[in-house]
Design a protein around this motif. Structure first.
Motif, mmCIF file in Angstrom:
data_model
loop_
_atom_site.group_PDB
_atom_site.id
_atom_site.type_symbol
_atom_site.label_atom_id
_atom_site.label_comp_id
_atom_site.label_asym_id
_atom_site.label_seq_id
_atom_site.Cartn_x
_atom_site.Cartn_y
_atom_site.Cartn_z
ATOM 1 N N LEU A 54 12.644 35.123 47.376
ATOM 2 C CA LEU A 54 13.381 33.864 47.576
ATOM 3 C C LEU A 54 13.080 32.837 46.488
ATOM 4 O O LEU A 54 12.318 33.097 45.547
ATOM 5 C CB LEU A 54 13.079 33.305 48.970
ATOM 6 N N SER A 55 13.658 31.642 46.667
ATOM 7 C CA SER A 55 13.707 30.667 45.567
ATOM 8 C C SER A 55 12.349 30.185 45.052
ATOM 9 O O SER A 55 12.143 30.085 43.841
ATOM 10 C CB SER A 55 14.539 29.459 45.999
ATOM 11 N N SER A 61 23.406 33.307 49.097
ATOM 12 C CA SER A 61 22.670 32.099 49.516
ATOM 13 C C SER A 61 23.320 30.860 48.919
ATOM 14 O O SER A 61 24.009 30.941 47.886
ATOM 15 C CB SER A 61 21.231 32.235 49.009
ATOM 16 N N ILE A 62 23.012 29.700 49.523
ATOM 17 C CA ILE A 62 23.430 28.426 48.914
ATOM 18 C C ILE A 62 22.754 28.231 47.554
ATOM 19 O O ILE A 62 23.121 27.335 46.810
ATOM 20 C CB ILE A 62 23.083 27.217 49.816
ATOM 21 N N TYR A 70 16.207 32.911 41.443
ATOM 22 C CA TYR A 70 16.783 33.423 42.698
ATOM 23 C C TYR A 70 18.303 33.197 42.705
ATOM 24 O O TYR A 70 19.083 34.101 43.008
ATOM 25 C CB TYR A 70 16.117 32.688 43.862
ATOM 26 N N TYR A 81 23.925 32.443 52.882
ATOM 27 C CA TYR A 81 23.123 31.834 53.938
ATOM 28 C C TYR A 81 22.623 30.460 53.517
ATOM 29 O O TYR A 81 22.156 30.279 52.391
ATOM 30 C CB TYR A 81 21.889 32.686 54.248
ATOM 31 N N PRO A 82 22.680 29.498 54.451
ATOM 32 C CA PRO A 82 21.960 28.236 54.238
ATOM 33 C C PRO A 82 20.489 28.472 54.599
ATOM 34 O O PRO A 82 20.075 29.621 54.755
ATOM 35 C CB PRO A 82 22.647 27.289 55.229
ATOM 36 N N GLY A 83 19.675 27.440 54.753
ATOM 37 C CA GLY A 83 18.308 27.613 55.246
ATOM 38 C C GLY A 83 18.377 28.153 56.665
ATOM 39 O O GLY A 83 19.121 27.628 57.498
ATOM 40 N N GLY A 98 10.526 30.644 50.434
ATOM 41 C CA GLY A 98 11.785 29.916 50.240
ATOM 42 C C GLY A 98 11.558 28.424 50.139
ATOM 43 O O GLY A 98 10.483 27.925 50.493
ATOM 44 N N THR A 99 12.590 27.704 49.708
ATOM 45 C CA THR A 99 12.516 26.245 49.633
ATOM 46 C C THR A 99 12.770 25.630 51.003
ATOM 47 O O THR A 99 12.210 24.588 51.348
ATOM 48 C CB THR A 99 13.550 25.736 48.602
ATOM 49 N N THR A 100 13.605 26.284 51.798
ATOM 50 C CA THR A 100 13.950 25.721 53.108
ATOM 51 C C THR A 100 12.899 26.053 54.178
ATOM 52 O O THR A 100 13.089 25.705 55.345
ATOM 53 C CB THR A 100 15.333 26.225 53.573
ATOM 54 N N TRP A 147 20.692 21.961 45.260
ATOM 55 C CA TRP A 147 21.546 22.636 46.246
ATOM 56 C C TRP A 147 22.412 21.625 46.997
ATOM 57 O O TRP A 147 22.091 20.430 47.055
ATOM 58 C CB TRP A 147 20.678 23.412 47.246
HETATM 59 C C1 AKB Z 1 15.362 29.750 50.161
HETATM 60 O O1 AKB Z 1 14.994 28.615 50.504
HETATM 61 O O2 AKB Z 1 15.069 30.253 49.071
HETATM 62 C C2 AKB Z 1 16.233 30.539 51.100
HETATM 63 C C3 AKB Z 1 17.691 30.364 50.818
HETATM 64 C C4 AKB Z 1 18.339 29.066 51.056
HETATM 65 O O3 AKB Z 1 18.328 31.287 50.402
HETATM 66 N N1 AKB Z 1 15.952 30.167 52.450
#
Ligand code: AKB
Length: 320
Positions: A79-80, A118-119, A143, A170-172, A183-185, A279
Motif C-alpha cells: 500500500l501507499s 484505489s483512490i 503505489y 477502493y477508498p480507505g 496504508g495512508t488511511t 488524494w
Molecule cells: C492506502 O491508504 O494506501 C489504501 C488505499 C486508499 O488504497 N488504504
C-alpha cells in the motif's frame, strides 16, 4: 464461476472477502492464499489454504491446476505508505504479481479476474471534490503509479484478449476483523481501537484532512456485486470509482466522542500527510451506480456505532 482463488487472503480485505465468498460459493470452492503471515483459524478451518508468493508464476499455475481455478481475485498489494518507504518492493509485488495473474488467467482461459484499484490513482492535479470517473491520473506515490498501470493493464487484457477483468477504486476501508497495514488511511481504523483501549489517539495526518472512506460490509458488497455483474452491461472494467462517505479526521473524532465523550485526539502529521493531500475528498461513483447498481449502506455514524460495539466486545474478552 465455480472455483475462485483469492491471492492475499490474510490481508485486511482478503480475509473477510474469502469468508464471504465461501458462504456464497461453498467452502471448498474458494481457495485462500497468503505469503507468510499466519492465517486465522477461521480462514484455515473453513476451506483450502496455500502459501504463495504473489510474484511466483509457476507456483500460481500449479495451484490453479490443482484446484481447477476459473477466477482469480488479486488482493495482494504493497500500500501507499510502505510503498513510499520501499518503492521497488511496491513495483515488484504490485506489477509483477499482477502481470503473472493476468497471464495465467489468459493462458488458462479463466472466466474472470478481479484486480482492485484505489483512490491512489489520483494526484494533486485531479479535481478533489466529487472526483469524476474519467479525469487526470497523475499520482505522486509508487503505489498510485502501480494502480494506474494496473487499471490500464486490466483494460488492455479485456480489449486485446477478451479476458474478463474487473476492478474498483477502493477508498480507505474501515474494518474490525483484520488490521490494515502500510496504508495512508490506516488512521481511520487505528483511531477506533485506540479510542476503546486508551480513550486517546495521536493521528499522523491533520485534523482537516478529508478523504473518501467505506465500511467493510459495503466494501464486501461492492466487490461481490461487481464480480457478479453482467459483463455485457459494463462500459468500464478495471477502474470503477466507488464512494460511500467522506469525512475529516476531526469529524471522525467527533463521531467517536458521541459514544466516548472523554476521547481525546492529538495531531502529529508525518510523511503520510503529503500522500493524503494528493488524494480526493470524495468521488463521483455514478458509473458504478448505473452499470452494476452500486449503493452503499453505511454512513459515518452508523459505522462508528458498529465499530465501537464490535471492538468493545473484543476488548472485554481480552482479544485486543
Ligand atoms: C492506502 O491508504 O494506501 C489504501 C488505499 C486508499 O488504497 N488504504
Amino acid at each position: 464461476m465455480k472455483k475462485i482463488l483469492i491471492i492475499g487472503s490474510v490481508g485486511q480485505i482478503g480475509s473477510e472477502l474469502t469468508l464471504e465468498l465461501r458462504k456464497i460459493y461453498g467452502n471448498d470452492n474458494v481457495v485462500a492464499t497468503g505469503r507468510k503471515t499466519k492465517p486465522s483459524e477461521k480462514l484455515l478451518n473453513s476451506g483450502p489454504f496455500e502459501f504463495f508468493d504473489t510474484t511466483g508464476k509457476e507456483k500460481l499455475i500449479e495451484i490453479c491446476k490443482k484446484y481447477k481455478i476459473d477466477a482469480i481475485v488479486n488482493m495482494a498489494a504493497i500500500l501507499s505508505a510502505t510503498g513510499e518507504e520501499k518503492p521497488m518492493l511496491a513495483w515488484h509485488v504490485n506489477m509483477n504479481g499482477l502481470i503473472s495473474v493476468l497471464e495465467v488467467a489468459r493462458e488458462m482461459n479463466m472466466e474472470q479476474v478481479l484486480v482492485p484499484s484505489s483512490i491512489a490513482v489520483f494526484g494533486p492535479e485531479t479535481p478533489v471534490d466529487n472526483t469524476p470517473q474519467e479525469t487526470i491520473l497523475r499520482p505522486t506515490t509508487m503505489y498510485g503509479v502501480t494502480k494506474v498501470a494496473g487499471e490500464l493493464l486490466g483494460d488492455y487484457y479485456v480489449r486485446r484478449f477478451g479476458l474478463d477483468v474487473r476492478g474498483l477504486r477502493y477508498p480507505g476501508i474501515i474494518s474490525n476483523e483484520t488490521l490494515p497495514g502500510g496504508g495512508t488511511t490506516d488512521y481511520a481504523v487505528a483511531i477506533y481501537y485506540e479510542a476503546i483501549k486508551h480513550k486517546k489517539y495521536t493521528c499522523f495526518v491533520k485534523e482537516d484532512t478529508r478523504l473518501p472512506m467505506m465500511y467493510m460490509p459495503d466494501c464486501l458488497k461492492a466487490t461481490i456485486d461487481l464480480m457478479q455483474a453482467d459483463f455485457s452491461k459494463l462500459k468500464h472494467h478495471s477502474d470503477f470509482n466507488v464512494g460511500a462517505m467522506s469525512f475529516t479526521v476531526g469529524e471522525l473524532a467527533d463521531s467517536i466522542k458521541k459514544y466516548i465523550p472523554d476521547f481525546e485526539i492529538k495531531y502529529e502529521p508525518d510523511f503520510r500527510q503529503a500522500i493524503a493531500d494528493s488524494w480526493p475528498n470524495s468521488v463521483d461513483d455514478s458509473a458504478a451506480r448505473e452499470e452494476w447498481g452500486w449503493k452503499p449502506s453505511y454512513d459515518l455514524d452508523s459505522m462508528t456505532q458498529d465499530m465501537l460495539k464490535v471492538i468493545g466486545e473484543k476488548h472485554k474478552k481480552g482479544l485486543i
